[in-house]
Design an enzyme around this catalytic site. Structure first.
Site, PDB file in Angstrom:
ATOM      1  N   GLY A   6       8.064  37.124 -14.864  1.00  0.00           N
ATOM      2  CA  GLY A   6       7.582  35.820 -14.446  1.00  0.00           C
ATOM      3  C   GLY A   6       8.604  34.741 -14.746  1.00  0.00           C
ATOM      4  N   ILE A  33      -1.353  45.799 -20.386  1.00  0.00           N
ATOM      5  CA  ILE A  33      -1.883  45.128 -21.574  1.00  0.00           C
ATOM      6  C   ILE A  33      -3.401  45.065 -21.593  1.00  0.00           C
ATOM      7  CG2 ILE A  33       0.198  43.769 -21.965  1.00  0.00           C
ATOM      8  CD1 ILE A  33      -1.239  41.358 -20.727  1.00  0.00           C
ATOM      9  N   ASP A  98      -2.537  23.638 -19.898  1.00  0.00           N
ATOM     10  CA  ASP A  98      -3.210  22.348 -19.887  1.00  0.00           C
ATOM     11  C   ASP A  98      -4.564  22.420 -19.195  1.00  0.00           C
ATOM     12  OD1 ASP A  98      -1.767  22.799 -17.435  1.00  0.00           O
ATOM     13  OD2 ASP A  98      -2.156  20.723 -16.864  1.00  0.00           O
ATOM     14  N   TYR A 122      -9.895  29.765 -14.013  1.00  0.00           N
ATOM     15  CA  TYR A 122      -8.588  29.921 -14.659  1.00  0.00           C
ATOM     16  C   TYR A 122      -8.565  29.260 -16.033  1.00  0.00           C
ATOM     17  CZ  TYR A 122      -3.691  29.063 -15.773  1.00  0.00           C
ATOM     18  OH  TYR A 122      -2.489  28.978 -16.425  1.00  0.00           O
ATOM     19  N   LYS A 126      -8.428  31.180 -19.728  1.00  0.00           N
ATOM     20  CA  LYS A 126      -7.329  30.901 -20.667  1.00  0.00           C
ATOM     21  C   LYS A 126      -7.877  30.389 -21.997  1.00  0.00           C
ATOM     22  CE  LYS A 126      -3.424  31.058 -20.120  1.00  0.00           C
ATOM     23  NZ  LYS A 126      -2.476  32.137 -20.463  1.00  0.00           N
ATOM     24  N   TRP A 147       2.604  22.574 -15.672  1.00  0.00           N
ATOM     25  CA  TRP A 147       3.474  22.300 -14.525  1.00  0.00           C
ATOM     26  C   TRP A 147       4.803  23.060 -14.629  1.00  0.00           C
ATOM     27  CZ3 TRP A 147       3.225  16.595 -12.429  1.00  0.00           C
ATOM     28  CH2 TRP A 147       1.898  16.176 -12.375  1.00  0.00           C
TER      29      TRP A 147
END
Length: 284
Positions: A6, A33, A98, A122, A126, A147
């Site tokens: 990534g 994982i 965030d 999402y 998280k 971002w």
């Protein structure tokens, strides 16, 4: 390290290229994982003492229709990593977002102790990942960022470079405000923590993005200016002009005071880092 292909994982490869430590980079093809036994085996066989978890389900809109997979990758897998590294006596460095503040109001930079209030799958998954780390009791540093962009993969900078080159005009939202984060800056910050053994005694949640504040509109204008795409007429618009399944954070500027004081790092301004990234893209 998980999520090695990534944006952040690829950037960490750059950071660790000349390290005398043994960094092992894994992705979904080399380590599942979501399989606790596979995680335990990998950690034991390689004598792992630090896991950096960059892996995540990050498609914000698609997560609304794929909640089970998002939960498995963003929460259950994190639980496996946390429990395994705890048993190994090591440390987990986990990357969060965030989006845990998706529904927060106000225009004051978000601190680590501010209550989370995600608005979509999402952000919620998280947050569940962060909570799994805390429940495990492992030694951990959780870094929320925002971002993210880089020279690698698909990201906002690359998309806007293409659009501003091809279109005569473009509308971009100006009522969502935050701070772009150059993945290489975050990678270097994580690398410094590991290489200089700053983990011990500094466990907890931290915020990291580049310095400064902008809207997506401001960000796009700067991208176009750097690229010389002056023919594209970029105009600001409201978020409701682009209907979405998810209410995105309207103000997600992260307060980095705790990170800077704890780890003694200077964080670059987003405009400076954007120029570096775009120069690298040009050279490629």
């Amino acid at each position: 390290m998980t999520g090695a292909n990534g944006q952040l994982g690829s950037s960490l490869r750059n950071s660790a290229a000349n390290s005398t430590d043994n960094y092992i980079f894994t992705d979904a093809a080399t380590l599942d994982i979501t399989d606790p036994e596979a995680v335990e085996k990998a950690v034991a066989e390689n004598n792992v003492d630090v896991i950096v978890n960059c892996a995540a389900y990050t498609n914000v809109d698609k997560a609304e229709d794929d909640a089970e997979l998002a939960e498995r990758l963003n929460a259950k897998a994190v639980e496996h990593l946390a429990n395994t590294i705890k048993n190994a006596g090591g440390t987990l460095i986990h990357i969060s977002t965030d989006y845990v503040f998706g529904g927060a109001l106000g225009n004051t930079p978000r601190t680590e102790d501010e209550p989370a209030n995600p608005t979509g799958v999402y952000g919620l998954t998280k947050l569940h990942g962060e909570q799994a780390v805390e429940r495990s009791g492992c030694k951990a540093i959780v870094i929320r960022t925002a971002w993210l962009y880089s020279e690698y993969g698909k990201n906002f900078v690359k998309t806007m470079l293409s659009l501003t080159a091809d279109r005569p005009s473009l509308s971009v939202v100006f009522d969502q405000v935050g701070t772009p984060t150059y993945a290489q800056d975050l990678a270097d910050a994580v690398f410094d923590i590991i290489e200089n053994r700053k983990m011990e005694g500094n466990e907890g949640i931290y915020h990291y993005s580049n310095e400064g504040v902008c809207s997506w509109y401001d960000f796009t204008v700067m991208i176009a200016d750097n690229a010389g795409h002056t023919a594209c007429d970029i105009q600001p618009c409201h978020s409701d002009e682009f209907p979405s399944k998810v209410v995105r954070p309207s103000y997600s500027v992260l307060d980095k005071t705790k990170f800077k004081k704890t780890f003694g790092q200077k964080i670059p301004n987003w405009m400076e880092s954007l120029a570096i990234c775009m120069q690298n893209l040009k050279e490629k």
